[in-house]
Design a protein around this motif. Structure first.
Motif, PDB file in Angstrom:
ATOM      1  N   VAL A 273       1.537   7.484   2.866  1.00 56.30           N
ATOM      2  CA  VAL A 273       1.333   6.055   3.134  1.00 56.30           C
ATOM      3  C   VAL A 273       2.630   5.301   2.854  1.00 56.30           C
ATOM      4  CG1 VAL A 273       0.005   3.994   2.541  1.00 56.30           C
ATOM      5  CG2 VAL A 273      -1.099   6.242   2.544  1.00 56.30           C
ATOM      6  N   VAL A 285      -4.619   3.031  -0.856  1.00 58.37           N
ATOM      7  CA  VAL A 285      -4.916   3.544   0.484  1.00 58.37           C
ATOM      8  C   VAL A 285      -4.905   5.068   0.484  1.00 58.37           C
ATOM      9  CG1 VAL A 285      -4.100   3.691   2.861  1.00 58.37           C
ATOM     10  CG2 VAL A 285      -4.034   1.497   1.656  1.00 58.37           C
ATOM     11  N   VAL A 313      -8.409   2.585   5.802  1.00 59.08           N
ATOM     12  CA  VAL A 313      -7.320   1.675   5.422  1.00 59.08           C
ATOM     13  C   VAL A 313      -7.849   0.247   5.322  1.00 59.08           C
ATOM     14  CG1 VAL A 313      -5.115   0.668   6.150  1.00 59.08           C
ATOM     15  CG2 VAL A 313      -5.516   3.128   6.441  1.00 59.08           C
ATOM     16  N   SER A 316      -9.894  -0.654   2.263  1.00 58.52           N
ATOM     17  CA  SER A 316      -9.240  -0.460   0.966  1.00 58.52           C
ATOM     18  C   SER A 316      -8.921  -1.763   0.252  1.00 58.52           C
ATOM     19  CB  SER A 316      -7.946   0.356   1.146  1.00 58.52           C
ATOM     20  OG  SER A 316      -8.226   1.634   1.661  1.00 58.52           O
ATOM     21  N   CYS A 320      -3.232  -5.633   5.150  1.00 59.65           N
ATOM     22  CA  CYS A 320      -2.967  -4.803   6.317  1.00 59.65           C
ATOM     23  C   CYS A 320      -3.262  -5.601   7.585  1.00 59.65           C
ATOM     24  CB  CYS A 320      -3.801  -3.514   6.287  1.00 59.65           C
ATOM     25  SG  CYS A 320      -5.575  -3.772   6.149  1.00 59.65           S
ATOM     26  N   VAL A 363       0.603   7.267   7.577  1.00 60.42           N
ATOM     27  CA  VAL A 363       0.019   5.944   7.764  1.00 60.42           C
ATOM     28  C   VAL A 363       1.043   4.902   7.337  1.00 60.42           C
ATOM     29  CG1 VAL A 363      -1.838   4.364   7.116  1.00 60.42           C
ATOM     30  CG2 VAL A 363      -2.310   6.810   7.352  1.00 60.42           C
ATOM     31  N   LEU A 365       1.712   0.988   7.098  1.00 61.04           N
ATOM     32  CA  LEU A 365       1.036  -0.302   7.172  1.00 61.04           C
ATOM     33  C   LEU A 365       1.917  -1.384   7.782  1.00 61.04           C
ATOM     34  CD1 LEU A 365      -0.811   1.306   5.229  1.00 61.04           C
ATOM     35  CD2 LEU A 365      -1.255  -0.838   4.035  1.00 61.04           C
TER      36      LEU A 365
END
Length: 392
Positions: A273, A285, A313, A316, A320, A363, A365
């Motif tokens: 992440v 996350v 996500v 969480s 985001c 991932v 963000l």
């Protein structure tokens, strides 16, 4: 500071003056189930324990006495000695008193793993102690003795050399289920001869723990017995960054072994992440992705269902934005800042990646600089079978 880290054999016994072994005390039908680590001299010790409110008796025993040095650790499997009240602590005291009649011990520590809510069979443990060869140096027997549902033993050792001289460090751990660390997880024992100052031991252990044991999850359950011990003879050299890196490599290897050995697991996955508002939000996350049942079952089914990742996500409760989010299976991007890139060919490539035993899911963000990597596994039919039959 330049230094070289070289893998060596020996586990916790790679350090001079450290002995370890395991015997069968009758808790398992066959194989080792009772083990020890001991030292010729008192070891400085640092430790981290579970944040589960119902800490097991062995943890309470150590905390109640404020143990800072020890020369003996006794460990058993198949029984956690948790939720056993004052009697559980008294059982430890009786066992260690019996042990003291066999060998000189100073501030001994007992560590347990297994079924919760059952008193220790003291007589079996005493008979097991009678079998110990206290001069044996067999880290592998000890590693096997603390296994419960583990399918393989977990141990590692390194020698570290630099301008500061050299030191050795070795570790053993167990864990496959009830893994969702809220400090460390499972049982872990690390020995070293690094001349690390006492006031730095706890600090470095806690710091390294955050990106190793605290970064993994198998099933989202935090044990009553989670413990990690760091012990040193102080007979070797020391340099902070070299020691920190070596400790990280030891703990990282053991932590990833636990993920790979997750009960019934067929996949070990790193959730990388990045781009979070802060490291703390990135960690939230990553941890949520490692524990999401929908994500875990998709991993088992080798289904690149990126929508489950996106949903996790969003749930969480971190900052985001779907127009900034990016998701990729290794180098195969499936969602890119508001654009769905998931045609038949992309899905096929992502599916091929998910057939691997180990892979990464990225991932981003797209919010800030926060980053954290969490490590998890899939949820298979065997996990249910293993835990449905745990006491039988």
């Amino acid at each position: 500071m330049k230094f070289r880290i070289t893998p060596i054999d020996g586990g916790v016994c790679a350090v001079d003056g450290i002995y370890a072994s395991g015997v069968n005390a009758g808790f398992k039908q066959d194989g080792y189930d009772l083990g020890f680590i001991r030292s010729d001299k008192e070891l400085d010790v640092a430790y981290l324990f579970t944040t589960n409110k119902f800490q097991a008796a062995p943890i309470k025993y150590v905390l109640n006495r404020g143990i800072k040095t020890t020369n003996f650790i006794l460990a058993n499997s198949k029984n956690a000695n948790a939720m056993t009240g004052d009697e559980g602590i008294k059982d430890i005291e009786e066992i260690l008193e019996f042990l003291s009649q066999k060998i000189s011990i100073k501030n001994p520590i007992m560590s347990s793993t297994g079924v919760i809510g059952v008193r220790l069979d003291k007589e079996k443990i005493k008979k097991g102690i009678e079998k110990f060869d206290f001069n044996e140096k067999n880290s592998n027997k000890f590693a096997k003795a603390i296994m419960t549902t583990d399918s393989f033993e977990k141990e590692i050792a390194f020698e570290v050399e630099g301008d500061f001289g050299k030191f050795r460090i070795g570790g053993v751990a167990k864990g496959a289920g009830m893994i969702n660390p809220a400090m460390a997880t499972m049982l872990c024992f690390i020995t070293t001869d690094a001349n690390i100052p006492q006031n730095e031991m706890q600090e470095i252990l806690k710091e390294v723990n955050e990106v190793t044991f605290n970064a993994i999850s198998v099933d989202g359950d935090t044990s009553t017995n989670d413990s990690v011990f760091l012990m040193t003879t102080r007979d070797g050299g020391y340099e902070r960054e070299a020691f920190k890196e070596a400790l990280k490599q030891v703990m990282q290897k053991l932590a990833l072994d636990i993920v790979k050995d997750g009960e019934g697991a067929t996949k070990a996955v790193a959730f990388v992440v990045t781009g979070a508002k802060s490291k703390e939000e990135a960690k939230i996350v990553a941890k949520n992705l490692t524990t999401s049942l929908l994500v875990k079952t998709a991993l088992f089914g080798e289904d690149p269902n990126w929508g489950r990742i996106a949903s996790t996500v969003g749930a969480s409760n971190v900052e985001c934005d779907e127009k900034r989010l990016k998701i990729a299976f290794e180098n195969i991007v499936v969602y890119d800042r508001g654009n769905i890139i998931f045609d038949e060919e992309t899905e096929r490539k992502a599916h091929e990646i998910m057939k691997r035993r180990e892979f990464k899911i990225y991932v981003d963000l797209g919010i800030g600089e926060g980053a954290f990597t969490g490590y998890g596994c899939d949820l298979s039919y065997d996990y249910v079978k293993i835990n449905a039959e745990y006491r039988t």
